[in-house]
Design an enzyme around this catalytic site. Structure first.
Site, PDB file in Angstrom:
ATOM      1  N   ASP A  93     -14.756   8.917   6.439  1.00 48.32           N
ATOM      2  CA  ASP A  93     -15.731   8.795   5.193  1.00 48.32           C
ATOM      3  C   ASP A  93     -17.436   9.174   5.878  1.00 48.32           C
ATOM      4  O   ASP A  93     -17.141   9.113   7.186  1.00 48.32           O
ATOM      5  CB  ASP A  93     -15.911   7.747   4.427  1.00 48.32           C
ATOM      6  CG  ASP A  93     -16.304   6.254   5.101  1.00 48.32           C
ATOM      7  OD1 ASP A  93     -16.857   6.215   6.017  1.00 48.32           O
ATOM      8  OD2 ASP A  93     -16.029   5.386   4.848  1.00 48.32           O
ATOM      9  N   ASP A 267      -6.568   6.182  -0.332  1.00 49.55           N
ATOM     10  CA  ASP A 267      -6.823   5.227   0.981  1.00 49.55           C
ATOM     11  C   ASP A 267      -7.425   3.690   0.630  1.00 49.55           C
ATOM     12  O   ASP A 267      -8.298   3.657  -0.846  1.00 49.55           O
ATOM     13  CB  ASP A 267      -7.968   5.270   2.128  1.00 49.55           C
ATOM     14  CG  ASP A 267      -9.209   5.745   1.899  1.00 49.55           C
ATOM     15  OD1 ASP A 267     -10.748   4.139   1.924  1.00 49.55           O
ATOM     16  OD2 ASP A 267     -10.583   5.752   0.657  1.00 49.55           O
ATOM     17  N   CYS A 305      12.887  -5.321   2.016  1.00 49.54           N
ATOM     18  CA  CYS A 305      12.131  -5.514   3.023  1.00 49.54           C
ATOM     19  C   CYS A 305      12.611  -5.322   4.160  1.00 49.54           C
ATOM     20  O   CYS A 305      13.140  -6.392   5.105  1.00 49.54           O
ATOM     21  CB  CYS A 305      10.741  -5.989   2.510  1.00 49.54           C
ATOM     22  SG  CYS A 305       9.521  -5.435   3.381  1.00 49.54           S
ATOM     23  N   CYS A 307      10.299  -5.033   6.496  1.00 52.73           N
ATOM     24  CA  CYS A 307       8.883  -6.166   7.878  1.00 52.73           C
ATOM     25  C   CYS A 307       9.389  -6.467   8.485  1.00 52.73           C
ATOM     26  O   CYS A 307      10.296  -7.931   7.945  1.00 52.73           O
ATOM     27  CB  CYS A 307       7.857  -5.857   7.083  1.00 52.73           C
ATOM     28  SG  CYS A 307       7.670  -7.390   6.315  1.00 52.73           S
ATOM     29  N   CYS A 310       9.459 -10.152   5.896  1.00 51.23           N
ATOM     30  CA  CYS A 310      10.407 -10.008   5.392  1.00 51.23           C
ATOM     31  C   CYS A 310      11.802 -10.385   6.391  1.00 51.23           C
ATOM     32  O   CYS A 310      12.388 -11.419   6.105  1.00 51.23           O
ATOM     33  CB  CYS A 310      10.686  -9.496   4.496  1.00 51.23           C
ATOM     34  SG  CYS A 310       9.036  -9.330   3.525  1.00 51.23           S
ATOM     35  N   HIS A 336       3.142  -6.365   6.231  1.00 51.16           N
ATOM     36  CA  HIS A 336       4.165  -6.676   4.681  1.00 51.16           C
ATOM     37  C   HIS A 336       3.388  -5.621   3.582  1.00 51.16           C
ATOM     38  O   HIS A 336       4.176  -4.396   3.831  1.00 51.16           O
ATOM     39  CB  HIS A 336       4.751  -7.923   3.928  1.00 51.16           C
ATOM     40  CG  HIS A 336       4.807  -7.367   2.616  1.00 51.16           C
ATOM     41  ND1 HIS A 336       6.438  -7.462   2.771  1.00 51.16           N
ATOM     42  CD2 HIS A 336       4.571  -7.619   1.439  1.00 51.16           C
ATOM     43  CE1 HIS A 336       6.676  -7.501   1.187  1.00 51.16           C
ATOM     44  NE2 HIS A 336       5.519  -7.055   0.430  1.00 51.16           N
TER      45      HIS A 336
END
Length: 376
Positions: A93, A267, A305, A307, A310, A336
């Site tokens: 940015d 974002d 999930c 990840c 999880c 996660h």
């Protein structure tokens, strides 16, 4: 791999689009969510882990990096990619938003902004030319032009004056950016919630000519309804064949609503910041893992999930480490959340490509409306 920046749309469904941004450092599938690596790190995550969640591109923060460790130091150490160990595309940015939100005392002139560092009170001067120089030193793949972003609500006159200044700064940014093959420069549309000012801004930016266009000045306090109202027309004012980036958004339902209105990139610090405060985002909405109801719950956060949080840990464990302020708590919940956000983007890309985006959206909202699984 391409030697220059390209954008191709492969499918549309209503206003929603899916496609690919190609850069010399790799491809970015759109719609894309960019995790925020404010100070050359996505907090609580290793770069390889961020890539594992499905992220193609990260955001780096000009304001924070120019103050510490400084752009000159990063350049001397080989640029931002090598410095932080991320070899895929990076968008930086311009620093304009942080100057507005963090610096407290600031002086705005036609030339630029003089402000005091929030770290040590030292004085700095940021102009379109200096912002381009900093982003060149960082070596980012996508550079944002320097703009001024007024907080909403603001009166029309203030918004118009600010937008016109931002357009003059956009022209100076383009000139200072120069010819940098393989690197892209994005313009930023301003104009608050005023449709005619947004149209004037879009026209001014297209006259200057950019590789992509951002919808700026939203998610600054106006609320979702007003933001969606603006997004009903703002993306359509920008070129169809260039990426459209909505800055600083947002919650999952903000993201889905933005994609439905023609946005390609977003974002937000939310997935990582929430992870550090015990908040998890799931397909059933938000879960506060600090709540006592999770203390004896052997089930994962989200059964579907994949990840590490999880796959390996129970809600009871996540509750325990969060309440105990253990570092692993923020690490697991951030992983996660970032995984969930990338899964969301992948789901939208597939649905747009298949022409089933309306049905996908209906299912997304229906599951969230059900709320979290029943306590044991």
């Amino acid at each position: 791999m391409a030697s220059r920046f390209q954008f191709n749309i492969s499918a549309t469904d209503g206003a929603a689009r899916t496609g690919m941004i190609t850069t010399p450092r790799g491809e970015v599938r759109t719609p894309a969510f960019m995790p925020v690596g404010t100070a050359a790190t996505v907090k609580g995550m290793l770069p390889g882990s961020v890539a594992e969640t499905g992220a193609d591109i990260l955001l780096g923060n000009t304001y924070h990096l120019m103050l510490r460790p400084t752009a000159e130091r990063i350049a001397a150490l080989g640029g931002l990619h090598g410095f932080m160990g991320w070899d895929r595309p990076i968008l930086t940015d311009s620093g304009g938003f942080q100057v507005m939100s963090l610096s407290g005392l600031r002086k705005l002139t036609e030339e630029g902004v003089t402000f005091k560092s929030h770290i040590d009170g030292s004085k700095h001067h940021l102009t379109p030319e200096r912002s381009m120089e900093i982003q060149r030193l960082l070596g980012s793949d996508i550079v944002m032009c320097f703009d001024e972003c007024p907080a909403l609500p603001a009166d029309r006159e203030r918004i118009a004056t600010s937008m016109e200044l931002s357009m003059r700064w956009a022209a100076r940014s383009k000139q200072a950016f120069g010819d940098r093959p393989g690197h892209a420069l994005f313009g930023i549309q301003q104009g608050g919630l005023e449709q005619d000012l947004r149209a004037a801004s879009a026209e001014a930016l297209q006259e200057i000519g950019f590789d992509g266009y951002a919808v700026g000045g939203l998610a600054v306090g106006e609320g979702q309804e007003a933001m969606f109202g603006c997004l009903d027309y703002a993306p359509g004012q920008l070129p169809h064949d260039k990426p459209r980036y909505l800055m600083g958004v947002g919650k999952p339902d903000d993201i889905v609503g933005a994609v439905a209105r023609g946005i390609d990139m977003m974002d937000c610090v939310l997935p990582s910041r929430s992870g550090r405060t015990g908040q998890a985002w799931t397909r059933r909405g938000q879960v506060n893992i600090r709540n006592a109801r999770h203390a004896d719950d052997p089930r994962p956060l989200d059964e579907e999930c994949t990840c590490p949080a999880c796959r390996t840990y129970s809600r009871a464990y996540l509750h325990h480490v969060t309440r105990s302020k253990e570092m692993i708590a923020g690490m697991l919940l951030t992983w996660h959340n970032l995984h969930y956000y990338q899964e969301l983007m992948a789901g939208m890309r597939a649905a747009i490509a298949a022409g089933t985006f309306a049905a996908w959206q209906a299912q997304f909202h229906a599951l969230r409306a059900e709320g979290d699984i029943e306590p044991l």
